[in-house]
Enzyme design. Structure first.
Site, PDB file in Angstrom:
ATOM      1  N   GLU A 210       0.824  -1.203   0.000  1.00  0.00           N
ATOM      2  CA  GLU A 210       0.000   0.000   0.000  1.00  0.00           C
ATOM      3  C   GLU A 210       0.859   1.255   0.000  1.00  0.00           C
ATOM      4  OE1 GLU A 210      -2.485  -0.336   3.435  1.00  0.00           O
ATOM      5  OE2 GLU A 210      -3.102  -2.394   2.952  1.00  0.00           O
ATOM      6  N   LYS A 212       2.369   4.575   1.267  1.00  0.00           N
ATOM      7  CA  LYS A 212       2.604   5.195   2.576  1.00  0.00           C
ATOM      8  C   LYS A 212       2.401   6.693   2.393  1.00  0.00           C
ATOM      9  CE  LYS A 212       4.075   5.693   6.840  1.00  0.00           C
ATOM     10  NZ  LYS A 212       3.600   7.104   6.962  1.00  0.00           N
ATOM     11  N   ARG A 232      -4.653   9.755  15.699  1.00  0.00           N
ATOM     12  CA  ARG A 232      -3.800   8.645  16.099  1.00  0.00           C
ATOM     13  C   ARG A 232      -3.676   8.546  17.615  1.00  0.00           C
ATOM     14  NH1 ARG A 232       2.083   7.131  13.734  1.00  0.00           N
ATOM     15  NH2 ARG A 232       3.027   6.212  15.573  1.00  0.00           N
ATOM     16  N   GLU A 261      -5.839   7.185   6.697  1.00  0.00           N
ATOM     17  CA  GLU A 261      -5.113   8.462   6.703  1.00  0.00           C
ATOM     18  C   GLU A 261      -5.979   9.499   6.008  1.00  0.00           C
ATOM     19  OE1 GLU A 261      -1.532   9.258   7.137  1.00  0.00           O
ATOM     20  OE2 GLU A 261      -1.048   7.331   8.063  1.00  0.00           O
ATOM     21  N   PHE A 320      -7.507   2.183   4.989  1.00  0.00           N
ATOM     22  CA  PHE A 320      -6.749   0.983   4.679  1.00  0.00           C
ATOM     23  C   PHE A 320      -7.147  -0.211   5.542  1.00  0.00           C
ATOM     24  CE2 PHE A 320      -3.795   3.724   7.217  1.00  0.00           C
ATOM     25  CZ  PHE A 320      -3.859   3.037   8.426  1.00  0.00           C
ATOM     26  N   ARG A 391       3.935  -4.473  17.847  1.00  0.00           N
ATOM     27  CA  ARG A 391       4.362  -5.825  18.196  1.00  0.00           C
ATOM     28  C   ARG A 391       4.435  -6.667  16.929  1.00  0.00           C
ATOM     29  NH1 ARG A 391       0.637  -4.641  21.852  1.00  0.00           N
ATOM     30  NH2 ARG A 391      -0.913  -6.019  20.955  1.00  0.00           N
ATOM     31  N   LYS A 397       6.922  -0.500   7.050  1.00  0.00           N
ATOM     32  CA  LYS A 397       6.968   0.668   6.168  1.00  0.00           C
ATOM     33  C   LYS A 397       8.327   0.742   5.494  1.00  0.00           C
ATOM     34  CE  LYS A 397       7.768   3.531  10.282  1.00  0.00           C
ATOM     35  NZ  LYS A 397       7.239   4.644  11.100  1.00  0.00           N
TER      36      LYS A 397
END
Length: 535
Positions: A210, A212, A232, A261, A320, A391, A397
């Site tokens: 995907e 970023k 966030r 986003e 997403f 985790r 990314k």
């Protein structure tokens, strides 16, 4: 419970690098707190306040000159009440009242307690007890599996609430936490990936690749006609983003929770600079755009300009993940199922992605993402469930790495554990025309104890001048800086500022003439951006 008990545990945690010792120390502390004390204690050892940001900064605190108390008498409850008073004091006479509260608090604190309170209030409680460690301490204190604590924390969004449930009701209380539409959950985060081909190989190609985006993370909840939008950090910004609310309200569903986003676009459809997107968030919460731990002068450089009307800069969502759809929770479903649900409910607003591409297609997609003005790509395992935090490596990314060789122009004296050391660096880029270096930012990130000692001993040898807070240097030292990118900023002479800059190493092998130029720094701006006119 006395504040001194919390401070003593904090000092023990700060003094050790052993994760096991940190957890054991906090696990011993938490059961000593009463029912009304547990929440603030958990928040404090996590480096946070229950009240959130309360507008009390380092400069304000350092102007309060009162002698420390000889003996510890402050209680956790009394300190928490003072924090609440500080957070709620507003209007005429509020500045004097806030100062009165701070004088009373610091005057009743011992020297160690004052150090703890100042670091807590300024976001500088660097004791290594981040929420992951505190969550493990909660599990140990309550004698429950840590995975149960982590899941309950993800679903509640608040570690103090989770801790209270664990220590009063054990595993049974933790099991009662469910995804509740309208209540934000802790987001899943991506870990840095080394390389595109390595990430593909790690998951055997069973991935979603995907874009970023350089946007702002959002989590949207809808139940019937009620829509909520969270950041966030789980701040509610619903009132400030009406276009997102309207879009979600029109999706073909009765209830949904989406992760994604949002960003502002240019007329040509390219992403606008990150701080322009964040300017919309600042309408609802001016503090949200800059972390509390950032020094105020740096915060002013990073803080986005105000936007007078929500119509001036529209936000576009790119979802997403789908965590809930029409009564069905999807947190434990693999990403492949969650993406199918996402496509059904919000396909036209989902983030661009490739499903199970080969290496060549993924590489082309990565190049295309960069060409479109995005940061890179995120590689996600299609078989992984949704889990808060970083985790594991189910999301990775992949971004181009940026490093610059810059000139050290000065350093500010540190505070908290860095008191007595030269810390926050002033950074400059070389003027290709031969003039003085052009300041482009500051950073205290990445400085090890060894570097702090070295800087404090070495910098006076290059001293040009100094004032109460800063030692200014002749442009002689070169330092390698890693950064996530560059953004427009009128704060600095170059019209740009570094994003998330951190020290990699000093470069004694390089002269100032070898440093990167201001033109090189400006070249890292997003396509179509132009450096700001300095203030």
């Amino acid at each position: 419970m006395l504040l001194s008990q919390v401070v003593e545990a904090s000092q023990t945690v700060r003094a050790t690098s052993s994760r096991k010792t940190k957890i054991a120390t906090l696990a011993a502390l938490l059961p000593q707190a009463g029912p009304d004390e547990l929440a603030p204690v958990v928040a404090w050892v996590s480096g946070e306040l229950l009240q959130g940001r309360i507008g009390t900064g380092w400069r304000t605190l350092t102007t309060i000159a009162v002698d420390p108390a000889a003996e510890a008498s402050l209680t956790v409850a009394a300190v928490d009440r003072t924090f609440t008073d500080l957070a709620t004091t507003a209007g005429a006479g509020s500045a004097a009242r806030r100062r009165e509260l701070l004088v009373g608090l610091l005057g009743a604190a011992t020297a160690d307690e004052r150090d703890f309170l100042i670091r807590l209030l300024t976001g500088e409680l660097r004791q290594g007890a981040l929420t992951a460690i505190v969550a493990e301490a909660v599990a140990a204190a309550a004698e429950v599996p840590v995975e149960q604590v982590r899941r309950a924390y993800m679903l509640s969004g608040q570690l103090p609430v989770t801790a209270a449930a664990a220590l009063t009701g054990g595993a049974a209380a933790l099991a009662k936490f469910r995804l509740e539409v309208g209540r934000p959950i802790q987001p899943m985060l991506a870990s840095p990936g080394a390389a595109l081909d390595e990430a593909l190989a790690e998951f055997g190609g069973d991935v979603s690749v995907e874009h970023k985006l350089d946007g702002a993370r959002i989590q949207v909840h809808r139940k019937g006609s009620q829509v909520s939008v969270f950041t966030r950090t789980l701040r509610d910004i619903t009132a400030g983003v009406p276009e997102l609310v309207q879009l979600v309200a029109e999706l073909p569903c009765e209830s949904v929770v989406l992760d994604g986003e949002t960003l502002a676009l240019t007329d040509s459809g390219r992403p606008r600079p990150f701080q322009e997107t964040m300017s919309r968030f600042a309408l609802s919460d001016p503090a949200a755009a800059v972390p509390a731990s950032v020094p105020e002068d740096t915060a002013r450089a990073l803080r986005p300009p105000a936007v007078s009307s929500t119509r001036e800069l529209l936000l576009h969502p790119y979802f997403f993940d789908c965590l809930h759809l029409d009564g069905v929770d999807l947190l434990d479903a693999p990403l492949s199922e969650r993406r199918a649900a996402l496509t059904r409910v919000a396909g036209g607003h989902s983030i661009p992605a490739l499903i199970r591409p080969d290496a060549e297609a993924a590489a082309e997609y990565f190049d295309g993402a960069l060409a479109a003005g995005h940061e890179g790509v995120v590689i996600k395992s299609l078989s992984a469930p949704y889990a808060a935090g970083r985790r594991g490596r189910a999301w990775q990314k992949i971004k181009p790495s940026h490093t610059l060789d810059l000139i050290v122009l000065g350093a500010e004296w540190g505070y908290g554990r860095r008191t007595g050391y030269l810390s926050n660096l002033h950074l400059g880029a070389r003027d290709p025309q031969g003039g003085d270096p052009v300041m482009v930012g500051k950073t205290f990130k990445g400085l090890t104890d060894a570097l702090l000692h070295w800087q404090t001993a070495e910098f006076p040898r290059h001293e040009r001048s100094r004032d109460e807070y800063t030692v200014y240097l002749w442009p002689e030292l070169v330092v390698e800086i890693a950064l996530d990118g560059v953004q427009i900023s009128p704060r600095y002479p170059g019209g740009v500022a570094l994003r998330f800059a951190r020290v990699v190493r000093y470069r004694p092998d390089k002269e100032p003439a070898d440093a990167d130029t201001i033109d090189t720094v400006r070249a890292l701006l997003p396509p179509g951006s132009t450096a700001a006119t300095p203030e």
